[in-house]
Design a protein around this motif. Structure first.
Motif, PDB file in Angstrom:
ATOM      1  N   HIS A   6     -51.963 -25.299 -88.792  1.00 32.50           N
ATOM      2  CA  HIS A   6     -51.903 -25.114 -87.497  1.00 32.50           C
ATOM      3  C   HIS A   6     -52.584 -23.853 -87.085  1.00 32.50           C
ATOM      4  CE1 HIS A   6     -50.580 -25.736 -83.284  1.00 32.50           C
ATOM      5  NE2 HIS A   6     -49.999 -24.488 -83.169  1.00 32.50           N
ATOM      6  N   GLY A  24     -62.542 -32.415 -90.415  1.00 27.71           N
ATOM      7  CA  GLY A  24     -61.291 -31.980 -90.538  1.00 27.71           C
ATOM      8  C   GLY A  24     -60.757 -31.386 -91.946  1.00 27.71           C
ATOM      9  N   ARG A  66     -55.271 -31.061 -79.956  1.00 26.27           N
ATOM     10  CA  ARG A  66     -55.895 -31.480 -81.116  1.00 26.27           C
ATOM     11  C   ARG A  66     -55.709 -33.072 -81.255  1.00 26.27           C
ATOM     12  NH1 ARG A  66     -54.007 -32.414 -86.576  1.00 26.27           N
ATOM     13  NH2 ARG A  66     -52.144 -31.357 -85.983  1.00 26.27           N
ATOM     14  N   HIS A 106     -60.900 -34.291 -84.822  1.00 28.93           N
ATOM     15  CA  HIS A 106     -61.190 -34.503 -86.320  1.00 28.93           C
ATOM     16  C   HIS A 106     -60.454 -35.693 -86.650  1.00 28.93           C
ATOM     17  CE1 HIS A 106     -57.222 -33.391 -87.879  1.00 28.93           C
ATOM     18  NE2 HIS A 106     -57.267 -32.626 -86.915  1.00 28.93           N
ATOM     19  N   VAL A 119     -56.335 -24.321 -86.908  1.00 30.83           N
ATOM     20  CA  VAL A 119     -56.676 -25.150 -85.835  1.00 30.83           C
ATOM     21  C   VAL A 119     -56.970 -24.043 -84.812  1.00 30.83           C
ATOM     22  CG1 VAL A 119     -55.974 -26.519 -83.994  1.00 30.83           C
ATOM     23  CG2 VAL A 119     -55.619 -27.364 -86.388  1.00 30.83           C
ATOM     24  N   VAL A 148     -51.902 -27.585 -78.185  1.00 30.92           N
ATOM     25  CA  VAL A 148     -51.939 -26.484 -79.109  1.00 30.92           C
ATOM     26  C   VAL A 148     -51.827 -25.416 -77.963  1.00 30.92           C
ATOM     27  CG1 VAL A 148     -53.275 -25.266 -80.530  1.00 30.92           C
ATOM     28  CG2 VAL A 148     -53.689 -27.550 -80.286  1.00 30.92           C
ATOM     29  N   LEU A 200     -60.087 -30.212 -79.667  1.00 28.27           N
ATOM     30  CA  LEU A 200     -60.560 -30.456 -80.858  1.00 28.27           C
ATOM     31  C   LEU A 200     -60.232 -31.779 -81.339  1.00 28.27           C
ATOM     32  CD1 LEU A 200     -61.262 -29.550 -83.858  1.00 28.27           C
ATOM     33  CD2 LEU A 200     -59.081 -28.752 -84.228  1.00 28.27           C
ATOM     34  N   LEU A 212     -60.406 -23.231 -82.339  1.00 33.00           N
ATOM     35  CA  LEU A 212     -60.460 -23.097 -80.937  1.00 33.00           C
ATOM     36  C   LEU A 212     -60.824 -21.944 -80.219  1.00 33.00           C
ATOM     37  CD1 LEU A 212     -57.472 -25.546 -80.176  1.00 33.00           C
ATOM     38  CD2 LEU A 212     -59.825 -26.167 -79.875  1.00 33.00           C
TER      39      LEU A 212
END
Length: 238
Positions: A174, A113, A211, A191, A177, A202, A189, A181
């Motif tokens: 964000h 992460g 997430r 982490h 992220v 998300v 996701l 994906l």
């Protein structure tokens, strides 16, 4: 029923025996009922080389190796120097920084992460430096006592630097992220790293995209369970 577990950020060290005891209890209980276990980094507070004779390391290796299930490991920012020797002793399989799992008709990305924290420019620059192969090669050939001293000074510097950073800077970005994906064509996701346990939607990726963030084991244990019903984040006393 297939049941996959994810944990991260235990930060095991000699100075925190309660966390070690909690992890050993987890391995002897929750872990025995899952089909796969993924450790997503920072299993240890620090790692200065597989040749470190600390009794804690051998204790943990033996406990993980005793599990009758496959165990996988992604390096964190604290234990990125964990090598093949320790992994073999622990019977766990090291994985790349980002891995896609396909289960239950879904695609899920796992990672430590820290690479998602793209707003923390100074940290990413430091990370790039310490992940340079020749620097790692040189560090691992220094005397053990010198490595330990360097690790302690780096930890102190990191703590001092973080005191002056905004919380938002140390959290994930964000957009980063979303990009992960989309790149992996995934909708899930999982982490660790940020120590901010939660499951976030998300929706920019899909209505069902999520997430999931693992918590650190500072005062209790945290895990994420993945089954046909989806992702579940839970915490439990040691």
């Amino acid at each position: 029923m297939s049941r996959i577990l994810f944990i991260a950020d235990l930060h095991l060290c000699q100075e925190e025996p309660a966390i070690t005891a909690g992890f050993l209890h987890f391995l002897a209980n929750q872990a025995l009922t899952c089909s796969e276990l993924y450790i997503l980094g920072d299993l240890f507070e620090a790692w200065i080389g597989d040749d470190d004779p600390a009794p804690l390391h051998q204790q943990i290796a033996q406990a993980i190796a005793a599990l009758p299930i496959p165990v996988y490991f992604i390096h964190g920012n604290r234990d990125f120097l964990v090598g093949k020797r320790f992994a073999q002793q622990a019977g766990m399989q090291p994985l790349p920084e980002e891995v896609v799992l396909e289960r239950f008709g879904q695609r899920l990305v796992i990672m430590h992460g820290d690479t998602l924290c793209t707003d923390d420019v100074n940290y990413l620059a430091f990370r790039k430096k310490v992940h340079t192969p020749w620097i790692q090669w040189l560090f691992l050939r220094l005397p053990l006592a010198l490595r330990l001293s360097i690790a302690r000074k780096m930890r102190q510097s990191s703590q001092q630097a973080n005191q002056h950073k905004a919380m938002a800077v140390m959290d994930v970005n964000h957009q980063a992220v979303i990009e992960v994906l989309v790149r992996h064509q995934a909708t899930l996701l999982v982490h660790g790293h940020t120590h901010r346990p939660a499951i976030h939607p998300v929706t920019e990726v899909s209505p069902s995209a999520q997430r999931a963030v693992l918590g650190a084991w500072h005062h209790e244990g945290w895990m994420i369970e993945w089954t046909e019903q989806g992702l579940t984040l839970s915490h439990f006393p040691w």
